[in-house]
Design a protein around this motif. Structure first.
Motif, PDB file in Angstrom:
ATOM      1  N   GLU A  44      -6.068   5.208  14.234  1.00  0.00           N
ATOM      2  CA  GLU A  44      -5.929   5.351  12.749  1.00  0.00           C
ATOM      3  C   GLU A  44      -6.618   4.732  11.795  1.00  0.00           C
ATOM      4  N   ASN A  45      -6.992   5.297  10.828  1.00  0.00           N
ATOM      5  CA  ASN A  45      -7.768   4.652   9.814  1.00  0.00           C
ATOM      6  C   ASN A  45      -7.063   4.197   8.649  1.00  0.00           C
ATOM      7  N   ARG A  46      -7.450   3.024   8.079  1.00  0.00           N
ATOM      8  CA  ARG A  46      -6.597   2.521   7.026  1.00  0.00           C
ATOM      9  C   ARG A  46      -7.499   1.970   6.043  1.00  0.00           C
ATOM     10  N   THR A  47      -7.222   1.894   4.785  1.00  0.00           N
ATOM     11  CA  THR A  47      -7.741   1.231   3.965  1.00  0.00           C
ATOM     12  C   THR A  47      -6.884   0.556   2.807  1.00  0.00           C
ATOM     13  N   GLU A  48      -7.031  -0.907   2.483  1.00  0.00           N
ATOM     14  CA  GLU A  48      -6.229  -1.389   1.572  1.00  0.00           C
ATOM     15  C   GLU A  48      -7.094  -2.090   0.584  1.00  0.00           C
ATOM     16  N   ASP A  49      -6.371  -2.235  -0.508  1.00  0.00           N
ATOM     17  CA  ASP A  49      -6.935  -2.931  -1.862  1.00  0.00           C
ATOM     18  C   ASP A  49      -8.086  -2.276  -2.349  1.00  0.00           C
ATOM     19  N   VAL A  50      -8.183  -1.010  -2.348  1.00  0.00           N
ATOM     20  CA  VAL A  50      -9.189  -0.322  -2.982  1.00  0.00           C
ATOM     21  C   VAL A  50      -8.902   0.181  -4.403  1.00  0.00           C
ATOM     22  N   PRO A  51      -9.593  -0.365  -5.315  1.00  0.00           N
ATOM     23  CA  PRO A  51      -9.234  -0.186  -6.730  1.00  0.00           C
ATOM     24  C   PRO A  51      -9.481   1.355  -7.294  1.00  0.00           C
ATOM     25  N   ILE A  52      -8.361   2.008  -7.883  1.00  0.00           N
ATOM     26  CA  ILE A  52      -8.365   3.181  -8.236  1.00  0.00           C
ATOM     27  C   ILE A  52      -8.598   3.127  -9.866  1.00  0.00           C
TER      28      ILE A  52
END
Length: 73
Positions: A44-52
């Motif tokens: 599973e690929n996850r990203t967290e706290d990526v600013p938009i």
């Protein structure tokens, strides 16, 4: 004619022979076919706290944008 490149090789003689692809064992019926099955579970690929970005950034001096070139998203 003598070369002036200064390159040299110290080792066994190089083999410059050639084998046509049509002479390869596979094409002569001597080849082996190997099937590969990958039983590794898929992750599973996850990203967290990526600013938009919420607002467009102003153009910097000398920078162009896709809009400048007639592209649209």
């Amino acid at each position: 004619m003598s070369g002036v490149s200064g390159r040299s090789y110290d080792g066994p003689a190089l083999d410059g022979t050639y084998q046509s692809i049509s002479e390869a064992p596979h094409w002569q019926g001597d080849g082996e076919t190997v099937e590969v099955v990958d039983d590794t579970p898929v992750g599973e690929n996850r990203t967290e706290d990526v600013p938009i970005p919420e607002a467009e950034r102003p153009d910097g001096d000398g920078q162009t944008t896709l809009d400048d070139w007639g592209w649209s998203a």
